[in-house]
Design a protein around this motif. Sequence first.
Motif, PDB file in Angstrom:
ATOM      1  N   ASP A   1       0.827  -1.213   0.000  1.00 43.79           N
ATOM      2  CA  ASP A   1       0.000   0.000   0.000  1.00 43.79           C
ATOM      3  C   ASP A   1       0.857   1.256   0.000  1.00 43.79           C
ATOM      4  O   ASP A   1       0.542   2.255   0.661  1.00 43.79           O
ATOM      5  CB  ASP A   1      -0.943   0.018   1.205  1.00 43.79           C
ATOM      6  CG  ASP A   1      -1.885  -1.169   1.227  1.00 43.79           C
ATOM      7  OD1 ASP A   1      -2.208  -1.680   0.132  1.00 43.79           O
ATOM      8  OD2 ASP A   1      -2.295  -1.593   2.311  1.00 43.79           O
ATOM      9  N   PHE A   2       1.941   1.236  -0.744  1.00 40.18           N
ATOM     10  CA  PHE A   2       2.863   2.358  -0.725  1.00 40.18           C
ATOM     11  C   PHE A   2       2.182   3.635  -1.207  1.00 40.18           C
ATOM     12  O   PHE A   2       1.476   3.649  -2.199  1.00 40.18           O
ATOM     13  CB  PHE A   2       4.077   2.069  -1.608  1.00 40.18           C
ATOM     14  CG  PHE A   2       5.161   3.104  -1.506  1.00 40.18           C
ATOM     15  CD1 PHE A   2       6.056   3.069  -0.461  1.00 40.18           C
ATOM     16  CD2 PHE A   2       5.260   4.119  -2.440  1.00 40.18           C
ATOM     17  CE1 PHE A   2       7.059   4.026  -0.350  1.00 40.18           C
ATOM     18  CE2 PHE A   2       6.253   5.074  -2.336  1.00 40.18           C
ATOM     19  CZ  PHE A   2       7.149   5.039  -1.293  1.00 40.18           C
ATOM     20  N   GLY A   3       2.429   4.709  -0.478  1.00 39.49           N
ATOM     21  CA  GLY A   3       1.839   5.997  -0.816  1.00 39.49           C
ATOM     22  C   GLY A   3       0.667   6.373   0.047  1.00 39.49           C
ATOM     23  O   GLY A   3       0.185   7.508  -0.015  1.00 39.49           O
ATOM     24  N   THR A   4       0.192   5.426   0.871  1.00 35.14           N
ATOM     25  CA  THR A   4      -0.972   5.718   1.708  1.00 35.14           C
ATOM     26  C   THR A   4      -0.591   5.933   3.170  1.00 35.14           C
ATOM     27  O   THR A   4      -1.438   6.265   3.987  1.00 35.14           O
ATOM     28  CB  THR A   4      -1.999   4.571   1.639  1.00 35.14           C
ATOM     29  OG1 THR A   4      -1.395   3.371   2.137  1.00 35.14           O
ATOM     30  CG2 THR A   4      -2.453   4.347   0.202  1.00 35.14           C
ATOM     31  N   GLY A   5       0.687   5.732   3.510  1.00 29.33           N
ATOM     32  CA  GLY A   5       1.128   5.889   4.892  1.00 29.33           C
ATOM     33  C   GLY A   5       1.609   7.292   5.182  1.00 29.33           C
ATOM     34  O   GLY A   5       1.387   8.228   4.409  1.00 29.33           O
ATOM     35  N   TYR A   6       2.334   7.431   6.292  1.00 34.95           N
ATOM     36  CA  TYR A   6       2.732   8.750   6.753  1.00 34.95           C
ATOM     37  C   TYR A   6       4.223   9.029   6.612  1.00 34.95           C
ATOM     38  O   TYR A   6       4.643  10.164   6.752  1.00 34.95           O
ATOM     39  CB  TYR A   6       2.332   8.926   8.224  1.00 34.95           C
ATOM     40  CG  TYR A   6       0.838   8.862   8.434  1.00 34.95           C
ATOM     41  CD1 TYR A   6       0.039   9.968   8.172  1.00 34.95           C
ATOM     42  CD2 TYR A   6       0.229   7.690   8.867  1.00 34.95           C
ATOM     43  CE1 TYR A   6      -1.323   9.914   8.344  1.00 34.95           C
ATOM     44  CE2 TYR A   6      -1.138   7.619   9.054  1.00 34.95           C
ATOM     45  CZ  TYR A   6      -1.920   8.732   8.794  1.00 34.95           C
ATOM     46  OH  TYR A   6      -3.268   8.676   8.962  1.00 34.95           O
ATOM     47  N   SER A   7       5.020   8.003   6.380  1.00 32.08           N
ATOM     48  CA  SER A   7       6.460   8.239   6.349  1.00 32.08           C
ATOM     49  C   SER A   7       7.149   7.288   5.381  1.00 32.08           C
ATOM     50  O   SER A   7       8.137   6.653   5.702  1.00 32.08           O
ATOM     51  CB  SER A   7       7.058   8.082   7.749  1.00 32.08           C
ATOM     52  OG  SER A   7       6.677   6.849   8.323  1.00 32.08           O
ATOM     53  N   SER A   8       6.617   7.204   4.168  1.00 35.13           N
ATOM     54  CA  SER A   8       7.120   6.241   3.204  1.00 35.13           C
ATOM     55  C   SER A   8       8.593   6.446   2.881  1.00 35.13           C
ATOM     56  O   SER A   8       9.363   5.493   2.817  1.00 35.13           O
ATOM     57  CB  SER A   8       6.297   6.324   1.911  1.00 35.13           C
ATOM     58  OG  SER A   8       4.953   6.018   2.153  1.00 35.13           O
ATOM     59  N   LEU A   9       9.029   7.684   2.667  1.00 32.64           N
ATOM     60  CA  LEU A   9      10.409   7.937   2.285  1.00 32.64           C
ATOM     61  C   LEU A   9      11.365   7.534   3.407  1.00 32.64           C
ATOM     62  O   LEU A   9      12.441   7.000   3.156  1.00 32.64           O
ATOM     63  CB  LEU A   9      10.590   9.408   1.914  1.00 32.64           C
ATOM     64  CG  LEU A   9       9.805   9.872   0.687  1.00 32.64           C
ATOM     65  CD1 LEU A   9      10.091  11.338   0.400  1.00 32.64           C
ATOM     66  CD2 LEU A   9      10.149   9.021  -0.529  1.00 32.64           C
TER      67      LEU A   9
END
Length: 254
Positions: free
Chosen positions: A161-169
Amino acid sequence: MPVERADLIRAFDDGDLLLHYQPQVNVSGRWPEVIGYEALSRWPLPDGRFVPPDRFIPVAEDCGLILTLDIWVIDAVCREMARVKTDDASRSLSMAVNVSSKQFGQKHFAKSVAEILTRTGVDPSCLVLEITERAVLDEDETTFSNIHALREIGISLSLDDFGTGYSSLFHLRTLPIQEIKLDRSFVSGLPHRHRDAAILSATIDLASNLGLRVVAEGVELAQQSEWLRMNGCQTIQGFLYGRPAARSHHAITS
């Protein structure tokens, strides 16, 4: 109609739950090629319908069954891979499994997975465990210990679900992952939703520079697949190339 925890526990204990497999397809060549599958839990009803996963998985998490369910899925997937590993066409196929955030917080999770791999004789590199950002947001010591132990075993880790969280980078920098899965909410608007396209294009470029595989999920239209292929995303998962189906309907081969 709400899902009752007692009914779910009974269904699991009675062996009513099963796995369906959805193909993951490499679209970089002249012809699409199945390179792996994602195993998905399913709960069939006597009338032929299915209880949607988004209804029974939260119940499993709330009542604690999810911990047993995760291990059951991993064990079943490894036994299936062991069954077909004598087929040369199947040896290189990967199998992805969603793992709950609670599971990564269990002290002996990595050890349990290692024991399953040893017992079934499956190559760890063929198993992909999908982890959501939810599992690592609290930076729990046990979670990170499991993540690093699983990687040391040789298992691939995918940030789901990459892009839907808060601290992907941040997680791309710190976690020993090999893959990211582009969330379907971004894919659904391709190619006409320009902001989504810009975000995905930048993400694919970033992943490429970091040496990470990229899987786009929820692909239903040929124009979505073509846009992703042209922008460097080689692996596609979605109804366009196959719906989740039982083993009898999806031969686990390429």
